[in-house]
Design a protein around this motif. Structure first.
Motif, PDB file in Angstrom:
ATOM      1  N   ALA A   1       0.849  -1.188   0.000  1.00 32.50           N
ATOM      2  CA  ALA A   1       0.000   0.000   0.000  1.00 32.50           C
ATOM      3  C   ALA A   1       0.881   1.232   0.000  1.00 32.50           C
ATOM      4  O   ALA A   1       1.922   1.260   0.651  1.00 32.50           O
ATOM      5  N   VAL A   2       0.464   2.260  -0.736  1.00 36.68           N
ATOM      6  CA  VAL A   2       1.233   3.493  -0.861  1.00 36.68           C
ATOM      7  C   VAL A   2       0.457   4.629  -0.214  1.00 36.68           C
ATOM      8  O   VAL A   2      -0.726   4.822  -0.474  1.00 36.68           O
ATOM      9  N   GLU A   3       1.144   5.360   0.661  1.00 39.09           N
ATOM     10  CA  GLU A   3       0.560   6.550   1.286  1.00 39.09           C
ATOM     11  C   GLU A   3       1.533   7.701   1.088  1.00 39.09           C
ATOM     12  O   GLU A   3       2.644   7.689   1.611  1.00 39.09           O
ATOM     13  N   ASP A   4       1.089   8.707   0.314  1.00 31.99           N
ATOM     14  CA  ASP A   4       1.949   9.859   0.052  1.00 31.99           C
ATOM     15  C   ASP A   4       1.952  10.817   1.226  1.00 31.99           C
ATOM     16  O   ASP A   4       2.972  11.288   1.685  1.00 31.99           O
TER      17      ASP A   4
ATOM     18  N   GLY B   1       0.519  13.534  -6.694  1.00 29.95           N
ATOM     19  CA  GLY B   1       1.310  12.476  -6.081  1.00 29.95           C
ATOM     20  C   GLY B   1       2.685  12.324  -6.682  1.00 29.95           C
ATOM     21  O   GLY B   1       3.433  11.461  -6.301  1.00 29.95           O
TER      22      GLY B   1
ATOM     23  N   SER C   1       3.421   8.047  -8.858  1.00 29.19           N
ATOM     24  CA  SER C   1       2.163   7.733  -8.195  1.00 29.19           C
ATOM     25  C   SER C   1       1.328   6.827  -9.082  1.00 29.19           C
ATOM     26  O   SER C   1       1.418   6.859 -10.303  1.00 29.19           O
ATOM     27  N   GLY C   2       0.482   6.002  -8.456  1.00 25.62           N
ATOM     28  CA  GLY C   2      -0.469   5.188  -9.199  1.00 25.62           C
ATOM     29  C   GLY C   2       0.191   4.245 -10.176  1.00 25.62           C
ATOM     30  O   GLY C   2       1.079   3.464  -9.844  1.00 25.62           O
TER      31      GLY C   2
ATOM     32  N   GLN D   1      -2.728  -3.314 -10.207  1.00 22.13           N
ATOM     33  CA  GLN D   1      -3.516  -2.630  -9.193  1.00 22.13           C
ATOM     34  C   GLN D   1      -4.976  -2.933  -9.487  1.00 22.13           C
ATOM     35  O   GLN D   1      -5.506  -2.553 -10.531  1.00 22.13           O
TER      36      GLN D   1
ATOM     37  N   LYS E   1      -8.257   1.378  -9.110  1.00 24.82           N
ATOM     38  CA  LYS E   1      -7.553   2.655  -9.132  1.00 24.82           C
ATOM     39  C   LYS E   1      -7.888   3.509  -7.913  1.00 24.82           C
ATOM     40  O   LYS E   1      -7.116   4.388  -7.542  1.00 24.82           O
TER      41      LYS E   1
ATOM     42  N   ALA F   1      -5.111   2.398  -3.291  1.00 21.28           N
ATOM     43  CA  ALA F   1      -3.666   2.429  -3.573  1.00 21.28           C
ATOM     44  C   ALA F   1      -2.978   1.170  -3.062  1.00 21.28           C
ATOM     45  O   ALA F   1      -2.026   1.227  -2.292  1.00 21.28           O
TER      46      ALA F   1
END
Length: 351
Positions: A58-61, A87, A91-92, A180, A183, A186
């Motif tokens: 999981a990505v958290e900016d 991001g 990102s994404g 992924q 969308k 994340a």
């Protein structure tokens, strides 16, 4: 006039004729099916099982969070770009492409791994698993090629570049997938499919760590550089302040018990006190800016959290014996029937 139309009765008679013909060849069809089943059984013994190593992250900016993030999201839904919510470059879907990039894959291949109490690179493990070195024994240009762990990629020869290009092509097209599912969420999945169970697990973990390090370093590079500059300036000003304080003390010692009429002797002490006050003000401001820079760095540093990682034993996909017998028999029987039909059609056309 000649009538080319065919009646239902004629069609049924033709089908019955073909059925009778194929039934008369049942021994040939059955024999072909048996041979195909045996070939399918042999293929099931030859075919190596495929192991699948899956890792979810999981990505958290953290840059556009809370109410601001909601406002930016609402604005973007109306086609307005207020900035700050993109991001960045990774990102994404861009981050998924980073996982599959040649630079990240090749850097991962140079990661160390322990096999049979020896530390080798993942590239060397892949080469050994593919048994390429046995084919290179007769080629002097390839016989001495080695890939040591953590070797400098910039010093590779043309031959080493070619080998790495071949490995990357096979991995990216046949083994490595990054996806992924949604969308809006994340959360991504990295999947590595390989006949070597240990390589699949270790490559998946090493690739994830390589991308995380590169991603975090790139995203927070500017904020870290700014913080480092402020820290150096803080140390420099603190040194100047300490020197000024010492200078005041020395000047006061030199003017102790001095005749009050001799004010010129007190100038060095006054100057040093001005330096102390100026450096104190500067240091106070720089320390405040340095602390703000640290907070900014924490905000700019993204978080890639590993949720699930591959654990041995990995899920195994094996070409079973029953499947080999069934598919081999059906395929051989079908091809035999098709061949008999084509052969008879050509025979009738030649008459």
């Amino acid at each position: 006039m000649e009538n080319d139309e065919i009646t239902l009765k004629e069609l049924l008679l033709k089908a019955k004729e073909w059925y009778t013909f194929l039934l008369s060849k049942w021994k040939t069809i059955v024999l072909a099916g048996i041979i195909g089943a045996l070939l399918g059984l042999g293929y099931s013994f030859y075919k190596k099982p495929i192991y699948t190593a899956s890792l979810t992250y999981a990505v958290e900016d953290g840059k556009a969070s809370g109410g601001l993030g909601g406002a930016l999201g609402l604005a973007s839904s109306f086609g307005l770009d207020l900035g700050g919510s993109s991001g960045g470059a990774f990102s994404g879907s861009n981050l998924m492409e980073l996982f599959k990039s040649r630079a990240m894959v090749e850097q991962t291949l140079l990661a160390p791994v322990t096999q049979n109490n020896k530390t080798i690179s993942l590239a060397e493990m892949y080469i050994q698993d593919k048994k390429w070195r046995e084919k290179w024994e007769e080629k002097p240009a390839l016989k001495t090629i080695t890939f040591l762990p953590n070797i400098d990629r910039a010093k590779f020869t043309r031959v080493q570049d070619s080998i790495f290009g071949l490995i990357y092509k096979e991995l990216s097209t046949e083994s490595l997938t990054v996806e992924q599912k949604d969308k809006k969420v994340a959360i991504g999945t990295i999947t590595m499919r390989c006949t070597n169970e240990y390589f699949a697990q270790q490559f998946n973990l090493a690739l994830t760590q390589t991308v995380i390090d590169f991603y975090v370093e790139t995203k927070s590079k500017r904020a870290k550089e700014n913080m480092d500059i402020l820290v150096r300036q803080t140390d420099s000003i603190r040194g100047e302040l300490n020197g000024a304080i010492t200078g005041v003390a020395v000047a006061n010692d030199n003017t102790f018990g001095l005749n009050p009429a001799l004010n010129v002797k007190r100038v060095p002490s006054a100057r040093r006190q001005v330096d102390v006050q100026a450096n104190t003000a500067i240091l106070t401001e720089i320390v405040k800016q340095a602390e703000l820079a640290k907070v900014t760095l924490r905000k700019e540093t993204p978080l890639i959290q590993i949720i699930d990682q591959p654990i041995l034993p990995l899920p195994k996909e094996k070409f079973g014996k029953a499947k080999g017998i069934l598919l081999g028999g059906i395929l051989a029987g079908f091809l035999t029937i098709l061949g008999l039909i084509i052969r008879r059609i050509f025979k009738e056309l030649s008459l």
